[in-house]
Scaffold this motif. Sequence first.
Motif, PDB file in Angstrom:
ATOM      1  N   VAL A  26       0.994  -1.299  -0.426  1.00 56.15           N
ATOM      2  CA  VAL A  26       0.090  -0.057   0.194  1.00 56.15           C
ATOM      3  C   VAL A  26       1.236   1.606   0.321  1.00 56.15           C
ATOM      4  CG1 VAL A  26      -2.306   1.111   1.369  1.00 56.15           C
ATOM      5  CG2 VAL A  26      -1.811  -1.602   1.332  1.00 56.15           C
ATOM      6  N   SER A  27       0.647   2.055  -1.071  1.00 60.33           N
ATOM      7  CA  SER A  27       1.742   3.145  -1.071  1.00 60.33           C
ATOM      8  C   SER A  27       1.533   4.271  -0.309  1.00 60.33           C
ATOM      9  CB  SER A  27       1.727   3.152  -2.417  1.00 60.33           C
ATOM     10  OG  SER A  27       2.704   1.936  -3.107  1.00 60.33           O
ATOM     11  N   TYR A  28      -0.027   4.737  -0.456  1.00 57.75           N
ATOM     12  CA  TYR A  28      -1.015   5.657  -0.303  1.00 57.75           C
ATOM     13  C   TYR A  28      -1.874   5.454   0.498  1.00 57.75           C
ATOM     14  CZ  TYR A  28       1.831   7.631  -4.393  1.00 57.75           C
ATOM     15  OH  TYR A  28       2.861   7.769  -5.366  1.00 57.75           O
ATOM     16  N   GLY A  29      -2.269   5.967   1.540  1.00 56.06           N
ATOM     17  CA  GLY A  29      -3.694   6.196   2.322  1.00 56.06           C
ATOM     18  C   GLY A  29      -3.554   6.085   3.755  1.00 56.06           C
ATOM     19  N   LEU A  42      -7.923  15.269   8.216  1.00 57.64           N
ATOM     20  CA  LEU A  42      -8.311  16.649   8.313  1.00 57.64           C
ATOM     21  C   LEU A  42      -6.911  17.214   8.161  1.00 57.64           C
ATOM     22  CD1 LEU A  42     -10.654  16.843  11.107  1.00 57.64           C
ATOM     23  CD2 LEU A  42     -11.537  17.293   9.435  1.00 57.64           C
ATOM     24  N   LEU A  43      -5.867  16.856   8.565  1.00 57.92           N
ATOM     25  CA  LEU A  43      -4.423  17.487   8.171  1.00 57.92           C
ATOM     26  C   LEU A  43      -4.521  17.944   7.033  1.00 57.92           C
ATOM     27  CD1 LEU A  43      -2.761  15.931  10.988  1.00 57.92           C
ATOM     28  CD2 LEU A  43      -3.600  18.273  11.272  1.00 57.92           C
ATOM     29  N   TYR A  44      -4.474  16.835   6.359  1.00 55.64           N
ATOM     30  CA  TYR A  44      -3.911  16.452   4.479  1.00 55.64           C
ATOM     31  C   TYR A  44      -4.554  17.102   3.606  1.00 55.64           C
ATOM     32  CZ  TYR A  44      -3.470  14.087  -0.218  1.00 55.64           C
ATOM     33  OH  TYR A  44      -3.115  13.222  -1.395  1.00 55.64           O
ATOM     34  N   THR A  45      -6.456  17.708   4.332  1.00 62.42           N
ATOM     35  CA  THR A  45      -6.811  18.338   3.586  1.00 62.42           C
ATOM     36  C   THR A  45      -7.467  19.630   4.423  1.00 62.42           C
ATOM     37  OG1 THR A  45      -9.184  17.824   4.874  1.00 62.42           O
ATOM     38  CG2 THR A  45      -8.715  16.361   2.748  1.00 62.42           C
ATOM     39  N   ALA A  46      -6.813  20.436   5.502  1.00 54.63           N
ATOM     40  CA  ALA A  46      -6.541  21.850   5.398  1.00 54.63           C
ATOM     41  C   ALA A  46      -5.983  22.859   4.817  1.00 54.63           C
ATOM     42  CB  ALA A  46      -6.179  22.091   7.266  1.00 54.63           C
ATOM     43  N   ASP A  47      -5.437  22.418   3.890  1.00 49.50           N
ATOM     44  CA  ASP A  47      -4.645  23.476   2.695  1.00 49.50           C
ATOM     45  C   ASP A  47      -6.065  23.956   2.208  1.00 49.50           C
ATOM     46  OD1 ASP A  47      -2.463  23.373   3.485  1.00 49.50           O
ATOM     47  OD2 ASP A  47      -1.219  21.981   2.425  1.00 49.50           O
ATOM     48  N   LEU A  48      -6.844  23.093   1.636  1.00 49.84           N
ATOM     49  CA  LEU A  48      -7.831  22.868   0.238  1.00 49.84           C
ATOM     50  C   LEU A  48      -8.787  23.474   1.381  1.00 49.84           C
ATOM     51  CD1 LEU A  48     -10.018  22.184  -1.629  1.00 49.84           C
ATOM     52  CD2 LEU A  48     -10.726  20.357  -0.352  1.00 49.84           C
ATOM     53  N   LEU A  49      -9.413  24.383   2.514  1.00 50.26           N
ATOM     54  CA  LEU A  49      -9.929  25.248   3.443  1.00 50.26           C
ATOM     55  C   LEU A  49      -9.565  26.117   3.499  1.00 50.26           C
ATOM     56  CD1 LEU A  49     -11.916  23.070   6.441  1.00 50.26           C
ATOM     57  CD2 LEU A  49     -12.462  23.489   4.128  1.00 50.26           C
ATOM     58  N   MET A  96      -6.180  17.545  -7.672  1.00 49.60           N
ATOM     59  CA  MET A  96      -5.546  16.423  -8.722  1.00 49.60           C
ATOM     60  C   MET A  96      -4.255  16.080  -8.071  1.00 49.60           C
ATOM     61  SD  MET A  96      -7.029  16.858 -12.756  1.00 49.60           S
ATOM     62  CE  MET A  96      -6.733  18.887 -12.863  1.00 49.60           C
ATOM     63  N   ALA A  97      -3.579  17.408  -7.592  1.00 51.10           N
ATOM     64  CA  ALA A  97      -2.481  17.431  -6.597  1.00 51.10           C
ATOM     65  C   ALA A  97      -2.085  17.050  -5.715  1.00 51.10           C
ATOM     66  CB  ALA A  97      -1.682  19.426  -6.966  1.00 51.10           C
ATOM     67  N   ASN A  98      -3.036  16.638  -5.257  1.00 55.01           N
ATOM     68  CA  ASN A  98      -2.992  16.165  -4.111  1.00 55.01           C
ATOM     69  C   ASN A  98      -4.233  14.560  -3.863  1.00 55.01           C
ATOM     70  OD1 ASN A  98      -1.658  17.578  -1.909  1.00 55.01           O
ATOM     71  ND2 ASN A  98      -3.305  18.392  -3.294  1.00 55.01           N
ATOM     72  N   ARG A  99      -4.078  13.685  -5.066  1.00 52.30           N
ATOM     73  CA  ARG A  99      -4.349  12.665  -5.505  1.00 52.30           C
ATOM     74  C   ARG A  99      -6.278  12.414  -5.036  1.00 52.30           C
ATOM     75  NH1 ARG A  99       1.265  10.841  -3.367  1.00 52.30           N
ATOM     76  NH2 ARG A  99       2.254  10.810  -6.084  1.00 52.30           N
ATOM     77  N   LEU A 100      -6.752  13.749  -4.729  1.00 56.28           N
ATOM     78  CA  LEU A 100      -7.728  13.060  -5.192  1.00 56.28           C
ATOM     79  C   LEU A 100      -9.005  13.655  -6.080  1.00 56.28           C
ATOM     80  CD1 LEU A 100      -7.383  14.542  -1.316  1.00 56.28           C
ATOM     81  CD2 LEU A 100      -8.009  12.739  -1.896  1.00 56.28           C
TER      82      LEU A 100
END
Length: 160
Positions: A26-29, A42-49, A96-100
């Motif tokens: 498992v490489s990601y997640g 939440l830490l991973y997506t904080a920049d989105l907010l 896309m840059a964050n593999r979402l």
Amino acid sequence: MWFASYLTGRTKYVRSSANSSTPSAVSYGVPQGSVLGPILFLLYTADLLQLIRRHHRHPHAYADDTQIYGFCDPSDTKALRERLSVCTDDVSVWMMANRLQLNLAKTEVLWCSSARRQFQIPIGPVRVGNTSVLPASAVRDIGVYIDADVTMRAHITATV
């Protein structure tokens, strides 16, 4: 060190009855169902907010669901529609840059106003990436239906 050991060296496989696939790395997640999963997400997506706030929009996040709110006078709906489109373009690039991936099939637009101002609500689509999303008369948000005139009729009807 502790985080690294928690997130690396994991494998996955599929099991059906007595048969199992060959384990693969498992490489990601984050391990599904883990206690740290929600916090790490939440830490991973904080920049989105923060990205949404830089567009002077108001984000709301719950689990993996993100909503973008904007407010305007009835005469400014065209400008708000364009600002929302630009914001969602940047959100899509960030994802896309964050593999979402932005799920356009689940993307909805709801224009809210009082019943007496409903005639001022735009009926035309809002551009989200390469897709046009028509405004809905009601949307479901964490189990509650919210309608454009904020009367709760849609929720009452769905519940009854």
